[in-house]
Design an enzyme around this catalytic site. Structure first.
Site, short mmCIF file in Angstrom:
data_model
loop_
_atom_site.label_atom_id
_atom_site.label_comp_id
_atom_site.label_asym_id
_atom_site.label_seq_id
_atom_site.Cartn_x
_atom_site.Cartn_y
_atom_site.Cartn_z
N LEU A 1 5.08 -4.35 -6.95
CA LEU A 1 6.14 -3.37 -6.85
C LEU A 1 5.98 -2.19 -7.81
CD1 LEU A 1 9.10 -5.91 -6.70
CD2 LEU A 1 7.87 -4.92 -4.81
N ASP A 2 4.78 -1.99 -8.35
CA ASP A 2 4.63 -1.00 -9.41
C ASP A 2 4.55 0.44 -8.90
OD1 ASP A 2 2.32 -1.88 -8.26
OD2 ASP A 2 1.08 -1.66 -10.04
N THR A 3 5.60 0.88 -8.22
CA THR A 3 5.78 2.27 -7.87
C THR A 3 5.82 3.09 -9.17
OG1 THR A 3 7.05 1.74 -5.88
CG2 THR A 3 7.41 3.91 -6.83
N VAL A 4 5.31 4.31 -9.14
CA VAL A 4 5.32 5.15 -10.34
C VAL A 4 6.29 6.31 -10.16
CG1 VAL A 4 2.98 4.53 -10.97
CG2 VAL A 4 3.36 6.55 -9.55
N SER B 1 11.88 2.29 -9.07
CA SER B 1 10.68 1.53 -8.76
C SER B 1 11.11 0.12 -8.40
CB SER B 1 9.75 1.51 -9.99
OG SER B 1 8.59 0.77 -9.74
#
Length: 396
Positions: free
Chosen positions: A209-212, A268
């Site tokens: 899930l490491d959206t930036v 995020s």
């Protein structure tokens, strides 16, 4: 609120002496073995944006520059190295919002573009120019092939999807595909259905899930926010996550008569959870309360973890970075000092969240990997941290 729900609380204070300020993050799972790489890319992104701010760029230009750096890193799930979908393709989402004009640009499920945030930013810029020929309304959100074609016609070079995949993203895809194939061979009984559900939850857990995202305030006091994501691992082709949805992935709004504070937010986590709660806009609205720390805490608790829109979810996974500021002018004997009080906060229900922040006065960015305390349950517990700073500049 129970200790189970509030896993971690702390507040840091800092005095800074120059106006532009940048804050960025990514929520998910960040292994200790890769902590150095995560922090390094955060520092590079901060430096790139602050360099733009020092050169006189507005907040929206600086936030786009930060996202390009994050998208280019193979360690983030955005742009290069994004998660592959069920068909083995990379489809990305991104959006950007300018707090001064309130214009917004976004792309969803776009393939073959190395930096999706540049397309989102170009959409924003084109919309600011006004109507198209014959009075047509310019688009602010494009998806799929249409988004790709629009980008190319507006000077953004294409990039073959195979060049955007990395060894890590390809191996993760092959591993997840094998798990799915094994699950499909299992019986359809109750116990096996439960096992498949648990397996799916693990595959799409906080590690994917490491959206930036990034948020910025510039020397004029303008705020901007942006977010970029490759989406969930093994997502269905065409799926669009929160990173492209209005009010869900990012939000930026300068102070006005109705709102005393300028606010910028980036989110995020699990896109579906963030979409159903419109978390970015909810957190921005909450920041108009007097106590920013308490307001964010309550927003994450009541608008996210305990949201009625997510009542059927066992784990609610997400993270948010928030910046709010108000301007002030202090008269001195020989000069006027113009400044802003800036509060920057982050909160997450995921296992961890990597953050970085920097002002134009700092020689280098500060980074931190925020983690839930031992024993805390991701998706059910909450961590919240942050700081306060005063940014000053002399009025000629």
């Amino acid at each position: 609120l129970s200790v189970d729900k509030i896993a971690q609380l702390s507040l840091l204070y800092k005095w800074l002496n120059s106006f532009p300020f940048l804050f960025l993050s990514g929520a998910g799972y960040h292994s200790e073995s890769k902590a150095k790489e995560y922090k390094h890319v955060c520092k590079r992104a901060c430096q790139r944006a602050v360099d733009r701010l020092k050169a006189g760029a507005f907040a929206v230009e600086a936030v786009a520059a930060a996202l390009v750096e994050l998208e280019d890193s193979p360690f983030t799930n955005a742009g290069m190295g994004s998660n592959l979908n069920l068909s083995g393709e990379i489809e990305c989402d991104a959006s950007i919002m300018d707090g001064k004009s309130l214009h917004y640009g976004a792309v969803g499920a776009i393939s073959g573009i190395k930096n999706p945030v540049l397309v989102a930013n170009r959409l924003l810029n084109e919309a600011q120019k006004g109507k198209l020929s014959a009075g047509r309304i310019p688009p602010c959100f494009l998806v799929g092939q249409g988004a790709h074609d629009w980008a190319v016609t507006h000077g953004i070079p294409p990039c073959p999807s195979e060049k955007m995949a990395t060894k890590f993203s390809l191996s993760a895809y092959k591993r997840n595909k094998r798990k799915m194939e094994l699950a499909e061979k299992m019986d359809t009984g109750h116990n096996q259905t439960k096992k498949r559900r648990q397996s799916s939850e693990n595959e799409n857990g906080s590690g994917c899930l490491d959206t930036v995202g990034a948020i910025v305030v510039d020397q004029e006091g303008n705020v901007a926010a942006a977010v970029s994501s490759g989406g969930l691992a093994m997502k269905h082709p065409g799926r669009v996550g929160q990173a492209a949805h209005y009010g869900c992935g990012c939000w930026a709004e300068n102070a006005c008569n109705m709102n005393p504070y300028s606010t910028a937010v980036s989110t995020s986590g699990c896109g579906e959870h963030l979409i159903r709660t419109m978390l970015a806009r909810e957190c921005s609205a909450a920041m108009q309360s007097e106590d920013a720390h308490q307001a964010l805490l309550e927003a994450m608790q009541h608008k996210f973890i305990s949201s009625p829109f997510l009542a059927s979810e066992d784990r609610v996974l997400g993270g948010v970075i928030v910046l709010r500021c108000c301007r002030c002018v202090e008269a001195q004997p020989s000069q006027d000092i113009q400044g802003a009080l800036v509060e920057f906060l982050w909160s997450h229900t995921t296992e961890s969240m990597c953050v970085g922040y920097m002002s134009a006065q700092d020689s280098k960015a500060k980074t931190h990997i925020s983690r839930l305390p031992p024993g805390a349950v991701p998706g059910q517990s909450l961590a919240i941290e942050g700081g306060v700073c005063r940014l000053m500049s002399i009025v000629e």
